[in-house]
Enzyme design. Structure first.
Site, PDB file in Angstrom:
ATOM      1  N   ASP A  92       0.827  -1.207   0.000  1.00 59.69           N
ATOM      2  CA  ASP A  92       0.000   0.000   0.000  1.00 59.69           C
ATOM      3  C   ASP A  92       0.865   1.263   0.000  1.00 59.69           C
ATOM      4  O   ASP A  92       2.099   1.196   0.003  1.00 59.69           O
ATOM      5  CB  ASP A  92      -0.937  -0.006   1.217  1.00 59.69           C
ATOM      6  CG  ASP A  92      -0.165  -0.298   2.508  1.00 59.69           C
ATOM      7  OD1 ASP A  92       0.890   0.342   2.713  1.00 59.69           O
ATOM      8  OD2 ASP A  92      -0.592  -1.174   3.277  1.00 59.69           O
ATOM      9  N   ASP A 148       0.140   6.010 -13.874  1.00 60.01           N
ATOM     10  CA  ASP A 148      -0.251   5.141 -14.983  1.00 60.01           C
ATOM     11  C   ASP A 148      -1.611   5.631 -15.477  1.00 60.01           C
ATOM     12  O   ASP A 148      -2.553   5.759 -14.695  1.00 60.01           O
ATOM     13  CB  ASP A 148      -0.356   3.690 -14.485  1.00 60.01           C
ATOM     14  CG  ASP A 148       0.086   2.686 -15.526  1.00 60.01           C
ATOM     15  OD1 ASP A 148      -0.430   2.757 -16.661  1.00 60.01           O
ATOM     16  OD2 ASP A 148       0.929   1.820 -15.203  1.00 60.01           O
ATOM     17  N   ASP A 199      -0.918   3.476 -20.860  1.00 56.34           N
ATOM     18  CA  ASP A 199      -1.152   2.056 -21.126  1.00 56.34           C
ATOM     19  C   ASP A 199      -1.639   1.827 -22.565  1.00 56.34           C
ATOM     20  O   ASP A 199      -2.524   2.527 -23.040  1.00 56.34           O
ATOM     21  CB  ASP A 199      -2.223   1.580 -20.134  1.00 56.34           C
ATOM     22  CG  ASP A 199      -2.342   0.077 -20.034  1.00 56.34           C
ATOM     23  OD1 ASP A 199      -1.377  -0.568 -19.614  1.00 56.34           O
ATOM     24  OD2 ASP A 199      -3.421  -0.448 -20.364  1.00 56.34           O
ATOM     25  N   GLU A 246       3.117   3.165 -23.691  1.00 61.79           N
ATOM     26  CA  GLU A 246       3.379   1.740 -23.890  1.00 61.79           C
ATOM     27  C   GLU A 246       2.889   1.378 -25.289  1.00 61.79           C
ATOM     28  O   GLU A 246       1.736   1.644 -25.629  1.00 61.79           O
ATOM     29  CB  GLU A 246       2.635   0.907 -22.844  1.00 61.79           C
ATOM     30  CG  GLU A 246       2.987  -0.576 -22.943  1.00 61.79           C
ATOM     31  CD  GLU A 246       1.906  -1.500 -22.394  1.00 61.79           C
ATOM     32  OE1 GLU A 246       2.237  -2.642 -22.083  1.00 61.79           O
ATOM     33  OE2 GLU A 246       0.736  -1.087 -22.308  1.00 61.79           O
ATOM     34  N   HIS A 286       5.815  -5.358 -14.712  1.00 61.47           N
ATOM     35  CA  HIS A 286       4.783  -6.228 -14.123  1.00 61.47           C
ATOM     36  C   HIS A 286       4.156  -7.180 -15.140  1.00 61.47           C
ATOM     37  O   HIS A 286       3.298  -7.977 -14.771  1.00 61.47           O
ATOM     38  CB  HIS A 286       3.705  -5.338 -13.498  1.00 61.47           C
ATOM     39  CG  HIS A 286       2.998  -4.521 -14.551  1.00 61.47           C
ATOM     40  ND1 HIS A 286       3.634  -3.526 -15.272  1.00 61.47           N
ATOM     41  CD2 HIS A 286       1.756  -4.601 -15.045  1.00 61.47           C
ATOM     42  CE1 HIS A 286       2.784  -3.028 -16.151  1.00 61.47           C
ATOM     43  NE2 HIS A 286       1.643  -3.652 -16.038  1.00 61.47           N
ATOM     44  N   ASP A 287       4.543  -7.082 -16.398  1.00 62.96           N
ATOM     45  CA  ASP A 287       3.954  -7.935 -17.439  1.00 62.96           C
ATOM     46  C   ASP A 287       4.876  -9.048 -17.912  1.00 62.96           C
ATOM     47  O   ASP A 287       4.518  -9.802 -18.813  1.00 62.96           O
ATOM     48  CB  ASP A 287       3.592  -7.094 -18.670  1.00 62.96           C
ATOM     49  CG  ASP A 287       2.404  -6.200 -18.413  1.00 62.96           C
ATOM     50  OD1 ASP A 287       1.563  -6.561 -17.574  1.00 62.96           O
ATOM     51  OD2 ASP A 287       2.318  -5.142 -19.059  1.00 62.96           O
TER      52      ASP A 287
END
Ligand code: GLC
Ligand code: CA
Length: 555
Positions: free
Chosen positions: A38, A107, A203, A257, A329-330
């Site tokens: 968090d 993001d 994104d 991205e 993270h992908d």
């Protein structure tokens, strides 16, 4: 209304010299003891991020979300996910980031929302409500496949029509052709910019303008029909130029991205009259062992990796600025892909040097700097990511269960989403209680921040050295790039040249000792070794140990 806050807007001028650090909050640090990372935990660890030499933090989505895609399905763009804290806590994080002399990038996910977003709930009510055209509705679907599960269209009983979702069905695509939707996006941007954030990572931004009439895609690769039909749509530059104007008003930066982006299309976003983005994330170098991460796997090919690196280095030189990354993270952990878990320290340090010293802004993903590696869970049901689960079901069902699980072990995005390993204490010091997701068991074998802090030769401290060296050098920052021996299957070698200064970066991808020869022009020239991931005197100076890397300055 957010009060417009005064902030230092030097980011547009300086981002070429920056090192970025990506935080995926859910797994970064649990500050309030519920097992979920968090903004309280992040606040406490900002000093750590700063200690790496980082200039800017990119925060993966922290907005309210039902988490069908862990935050990339947003249900409210102007608030904070209750799991992560409050807007007040977010402001504290932002202020602290600025106090530490860093920047914060949010993001921005606007290709789609969550189906829980108020706009979608309204839109599905029927054709005559104010949000009716916020999404892409059709009576008859085309043949497009979704990237995450099945077809890209789902029938909605309430509305009596199909809606488009390039990702999973809980992520309906916004209709960017509707000017009201674009106004909403710009308002959202202003909301965060007024608060003081310094820019956006955008994104799948090359997907937001869809081809007119949504034609069928060529069915040439199973399960990805249409995949090439929905990128770089006809109005993309127009829409991005509208967003750009907002960013111009705030002097902030935009990093897009660009899945499947080519050099040519990237340059159309990054240069010329349509320039709308400052940098882009491309994917070529993430496919040296696969096609589209989870879709298809192949043995790692160094030549492929080098070809991808060099293609972008040459093409953008003097025109635009690269993003440099090996993880996010992908993607699964890079040591498990392009390096060796057995030679974790050696390959982890070499991989750091191999990309950080290219021309561009390096991005480090949480845990990469301590050499975290992939997880291998036994049961597919223990994985969390919808994309992994769907790929598991899509893989040739005639393959053995072991084979299908092996593919998941090699490719799942979940390997990058396990809790950050802070220490050898219980749960890796991530949380006091059982975390929301498994912790990689190697936290107790030295793969954690506390242990690596103590070891001058750790991956963590090597990242610090690389960052320090890069930032202290104009050659490594601004110099042009030239690759040597592109056909070698063992060595990746490139020089950076700036105002007559030549620096050479040499990386061995071999598990064995290899003899390296220098390009003719460097033979017998005096040099200084600036960085190496091995210590001590060497018998034969040009014999490289497994995964050895060196940076030389030629005099
Ligand atoms: C981007 C994100 C990824 C997400 C997808 C859909 O590729 O990085 O995590 O699943 O977009 O939003
Ligand atoms: Ca928590």
């Amino acid at each position: 209304m957010e009060q417009k806050r005064k902030v230092d807007r030097s980011i547009r001028r300086n981002y070429r010299r920056y090192v970025f650090y990506q935080v995926w909050v859910r797994s970064f640090r649990d500050g309030n003891g519920d097992g979920i990372g968090d903004l309280y935990g992040l606040y406490d660890k900002l000093g750590y991020i700063k200690s790496l030499g980082v200039d800017a933090v990119w925060l993966s989505p922290v907005y309210p979300s039902p988490d069908a895609d862990y935050g990339y399905d947003i249900s409210d763009y102007r608030d904070i996910h209750p799991d992560f804290g409050t807007l007040e806590q977010f402001r504290k994080v932002l202020d602290r980031v600025h106090e530490l002399g860093m920047k914060l990038i949010m993001d921005l996910v606007v290709n789609h929302t969550s189906d829980d977003h108020r706009w979608f709930k309204e839109s599905r009510k029927g054709k005559d409500n104010p949000y009716s055209d916020y999404y892409i509705w059709r009576d008859k679907p085309n043949n497009w496949d979704s990237l995450f599960e099945g077809k890209a269209w789902t029938y909605d009983e309430q509305r009596g029509q199909y809606y488009l979702h390039i990702f999973q069905k809980k992520q309906p695509d916004l209709n960017m052709d509707n000017p009201r939707v674009r106004e909403e996006v710009k308002d959202i941007m202003r909301f965060w910019l007024d608060m003081g954030v310094d820019g956006f990572r955008e994104d799948v931004i090359n997907f937001i303008s869809k081809k007119e009439k949504l034609p069928n895609g060529l069915p040439f690769i199973p399960a990805v029909n249409g995949m090439f039909a929905y990128k770089d749509g006809p109005h993309i530059h127009e829409y991005l130029s509208e967003f750009r104007k907002v960013c111009d008003d705030y002097d902030c930066i935009q990093i897009g991205e660009g899945p499947m982006t080519t050099v040519k299309s990237a340059l159309s976003y990054l240069t010329g009259k349509n320039k709308s983005l400052d940098m882009m994330f491309s994917f070529d170098h993430m496919m040296a062992d696969c096609l589209f991460t989870e879709y298809m796997q192949r043995p790692f090919s160094l030549k492929k990796l080098k070809r991808a690196f060099s293609k972008w280095q040459y093409a953008l030189n003097g025109k635009a600025w690269n993003t440099l990354y090996l993880e996010n993270h992908d993607h699964p952990r890079v040591i498990s892909r392009y390096g060796s878990e057995k030679l974790r320290r050696e390959s982890g340090t070499m991989l750091a040097a191999c990309y950080i010293f290219q021309q561009g802004a390096p991005f480090i993903y949480q845990g990469q700097e301590i050499g975290m590696t992939n997880i291998r869970l036994r049961d597919i049901n223990d994985y969390k990511d919808i994309s992994s689960k769907n790929n598991f079901n899509r893989y040739h069902l005639k393959d053995s269960l072991e084979r299908r699980m092996e593919r998941i072990h090699n490719s799942s995005r979940d390997s990058s989403r396990t809790p950050m390993q802070w220490s050898s204490a219980r749960y890796a010091g991530f949380s006091k209680v059982k975390p929301w997701f498994v912790v990689n068991s190697n936290y107790s074998e030295g793969v954690n921040v506390a242990d690596e802090e103590k070891d001058p030769d750790s991956i963590l401290n090597f990242y610090r050295r690389c960052i320090r060296l890069k930032k202290s050098s104009k050659v490594l920052t601004y110099g042009s790039y030239r690759e040597f021996f592109p056909d070698s299957n063992e060595i990746y070698m490139y020089e950076r040249v700036y105002r007559g200064h030549h620096w050479l970066v040499i990386c061995s991808f071999s598990k064995h000792i290899v003899k390296v020869s220098l390009p003719k022009e460097f033979e017998n020239r005096p040099n200084e070794l600036l960085l190496c991931n091995y210590n001590g005197e060497r018998k034969d100076n040009m014999c490289f140990e497994p995964y050895e890397t060196r940076v030389y300055r030629f005099l």
